[in-house]
Design a protein around this motif. Structure first.
Motif, short mmCIF file in Angstrom:
data_model
loop_
_atom_site.label_atom_id
_atom_site.label_comp_id
_atom_site.label_asym_id
_atom_site.label_seq_id
_atom_site.Cartn_x
_atom_site.Cartn_y
_atom_site.Cartn_z
N ASP A 171 -27.96 26.63 36.07
CA ASP A 171 -27.53 26.62 37.47
C ASP A 171 -27.80 25.25 38.09
OD1 ASP A 171 -26.75 29.25 37.31
OD2 ASP A 171 -28.64 30.04 38.15
N ASP A 172 -26.83 24.77 38.85
CA ASP A 172 -27.00 23.52 39.57
C ASP A 172 -28.05 23.70 40.68
OD1 ASP A 172 -26.51 20.85 40.22
OD2 ASP A 172 -24.98 21.39 41.71
N GLY A 173 -28.88 22.69 40.88
CA GLY A 173 -29.88 22.73 41.95
C GLY A 173 -31.15 23.48 41.60
N PHE A 174 -31.27 23.94 40.35
CA PHE A 174 -32.46 24.71 39.95
C PHE A 174 -33.39 23.84 39.09
CE2 PHE A 174 -34.66 27.28 36.73
CZ PHE A 174 -35.46 28.06 37.56
N ALA A 175 -34.71 23.98 39.33
CA ALA A 175 -35.72 23.35 38.49
C ALA A 175 -36.70 24.44 38.07
CB ALA A 175 -36.44 22.24 39.24
N GLY A 176 -36.87 24.61 36.78
CA GLY A 176 -37.77 25.66 36.29
C GLY A 176 -37.34 26.13 34.91
N GLN A 177 -37.70 27.36 34.58
CA GLN A 177 -37.45 27.90 33.25
C GLN A 177 -36.24 28.82 33.26
OE1 GLN A 177 -39.68 26.92 30.83
NE2 GLN A 177 -38.57 27.90 29.17
N GLY A 178 -35.25 28.53 32.42
CA GLY A 178 -34.13 29.44 32.22
C GLY A 178 -34.33 30.24 30.95
N SER A 179 -33.63 31.34 30.84
CA SER A 179 -33.79 32.17 29.64
C SER A 179 -32.51 32.91 29.32
CB SER A 179 -34.93 33.17 29.82
OG SER A 179 -34.59 34.13 30.81
N VAL A 180 -32.39 33.30 28.06
CA VAL A 180 -31.29 34.14 27.58
C VAL A 180 -31.91 35.25 26.73
CG1 VAL A 180 -29.21 34.27 26.17
CG2 VAL A 180 -29.64 32.24 27.57
N SER A 181 -31.52 36.49 27.00
CA SER A 181 -32.05 37.62 26.25
C SER A 181 -30.94 38.62 25.96
CB SER A 181 -33.18 38.31 27.02
OG SER A 181 -32.71 38.81 28.26
N VAL A 182 -31.21 39.50 24.99
CA VAL A 182 -30.28 40.57 24.62
C VAL A 182 -30.93 41.90 24.99
CG1 VAL A 182 -29.08 41.74 22.73
CG2 VAL A 182 -29.25 39.24 22.76
N THR A 183 -30.19 42.76 25.66
CA THR A 183 -30.71 44.04 26.12
C THR A 183 -30.96 44.98 24.95
OG1 THR A 183 -29.46 43.78 28.17
CG2 THR A 183 -30.29 45.98 27.66
N ALA A 184 -32.17 45.55 24.91
CA ALA A 184 -32.50 46.50 23.85
C ALA A 184 -31.59 47.72 23.94
CB ALA A 184 -33.96 46.94 23.98
N GLY A 185 -31.12 48.19 22.78
CA GLY A 185 -30.28 49.37 22.74
C GLY A 185 -28.82 49.13 23.07
N SER A 186 -28.45 47.86 23.28
CA SER A 186 -27.07 47.57 23.68
C SER A 186 -26.13 47.35 22.50
CB SER A 186 -27.04 46.33 24.58
OG SER A 186 -27.50 45.18 23.88
N TYR A 187 -26.68 47.16 21.31
CA TYR A 187 -25.86 46.95 20.12
C TYR A 187 -26.40 47.83 19.00
CZ TYR A 187 -29.75 44.10 18.46
OH TYR A 187 -31.00 43.68 18.05
N THR A 188 -25.62 47.96 17.94
CA THR A 188 -26.02 48.80 16.80
C THR A 188 -25.71 48.09 15.50
OG1 THR A 188 -23.88 49.90 16.62
CG2 THR A 188 -25.50 50.91 18.11
N ASP A 189 -26.32 48.57 14.42
CA ASP A 189 -25.90 48.11 13.09
C ASP A 189 -24.77 49.03 12.60
OD1 ASP A 189 -27.11 50.44 12.23
OD2 ASP A 189 -28.83 49.46 11.32
N THR A 190 -24.30 48.80 11.39
CA THR A 190 -23.17 49.57 10.89
C THR A 190 -23.51 51.05 10.68
OG1 THR A 190 -23.76 48.92 8.62
CG2 THR A 190 -22.10 47.58 9.77
N ALA A 191 -24.80 51.36 10.55
CA ALA A 191 -25.21 52.76 10.39
C ALA A 191 -25.38 53.49 11.71
CB ALA A 191 -26.52 52.84 9.59
N GLY A 192 -25.27 52.72 12.82
CA GLY A 192 -25.41 53.32 14.15
C GLY A 192 -26.80 53.25 14.74
N ASN A 193 -27.74 52.56 14.06
CA ASN A 193 -29.08 52.40 14.60
C ASN A 193 -29.05 51.41 15.75
OD1 ASN A 193 -30.29 54.06 12.53
ND2 ASN A 193 -30.02 52.34 11.14
N THR A 194 -29.70 51.75 16.86
CA THR A 194 -29.69 50.87 18.03
C THR A 194 -30.63 49.69 17.84
OG1 THR A 194 -31.36 52.24 19.12
CG2 THR A 194 -29.05 52.69 19.63
N GLY A 195 -30.22 48.55 18.38
CA GLY A 195 -30.98 47.31 18.20
C GLY A 195 -32.06 47.12 19.23
N SER A 196 -33.07 46.32 18.86
CA SER A 196 -34.14 45.95 19.78
C SER A 196 -33.79 44.63 20.45
CB SER A 196 -35.47 45.83 19.04
OG SER A 196 -35.38 44.85 18.03
N ALA A 197 -34.54 44.29 21.48
CA ALA A 197 -34.27 43.06 22.22
C ALA A 197 -34.72 41.85 21.40
CB ALA A 197 -35.02 43.11 23.55
#
Length: 197
Positions: A171-197
């Motif tokens: 973001d323009d005008g921001f000073a500090g720590q940025g981050s990117v994360s993946v939400t737990a349970g939002s994706y699965t493997d081919t067997a249908g097991n839900t993923g962790s963050a």
């Protein structure tokens, strides 16, 4: 009668996972057993026999059923075995049998890496890599990603099915720590097991 009775073991489901963690097991005998019980059934690592689930079919004395459950966090092959400690009505010892089922109850994980260690006006964006322990396929989308103090765009699958890339723009005008994360349970493997963050 000196014919030894036989049994055929059949785990009905061909695969077990988080979305389908239990299966009926059928035991089909050539002759009605006189002393068949749960003590005659053994299961391998990765499976649990549900206590009290063994029952004889009301209309077919040769058919028995039980239920097994796949153990969480197990990945491999499970086996249900019937031994030889049972007999037919005249006392002939039974011949055992077994059946196997594929199990995958391991939840996939993902490692997020913002490639650039620092962003500024002269370098305001960075590639982000998402490296999975198991391929998420189409279940992983940009909607699964949360960014703070920036935005994520251009999510792309790579030639490696375990690796996706995107771009994080601060973001323009921001000073500090940025981050990117993946939400737990939002994706699965081919067997249908839900993923962790």
């Amino acid at each position: 009668d000196r014919v030894n009775p036989t049994v055929t073991v059949d785990i009905v489901d061909t695969q077990l996972s988080d979305t389908d963690s239990s299966s009926q097991v059928t035991f089909t005998f050539s002759e009605a057993p006189t002393n068949f019980s749960e003590a005659d059934i053994s299961v391998s690592a990765g499976l649990t026999l549900v206590a009290g689930s063994l029952a004889q079919d009301a209309g077919n004395p040769l058919l028995w059923t039980a239920t097994v459950t796949a153990n969480d966090a197990f990945d491999g092959t499970g086996t249900v075995t019937v031994g030889t400690a049972w007999q037919d009505t005249v006392g002939n010892t039974g011949i055992g049998d077994d059946d196997t089922v594929a199990i995958d109850r391991v939840n996939p994980t993902v490692t997020v890496d913002i490639v650039d260690t620092q962003l500024s006006d002269t370098d305001s964006s960075s590639q982000v890599t998402f490296t999975f322990s198991e391929a998420p396929g189409a279940s992983f989308t940009v909607a699964d990603i949360t960014a703070t103090h920036g935005t994520v765009t251009g999510l792309t699958a790579t030639a490696d099915p375990l690796v996706f890339t995107a771009t994080f723009t601060a973001d323009d005008g921001f000073a500090g720590q940025g981050s990117v994360s993946v939400t737990a349970g939002s994706y699965t493997d081919t067997a249908g097991n839900t993923g962790s963050a």
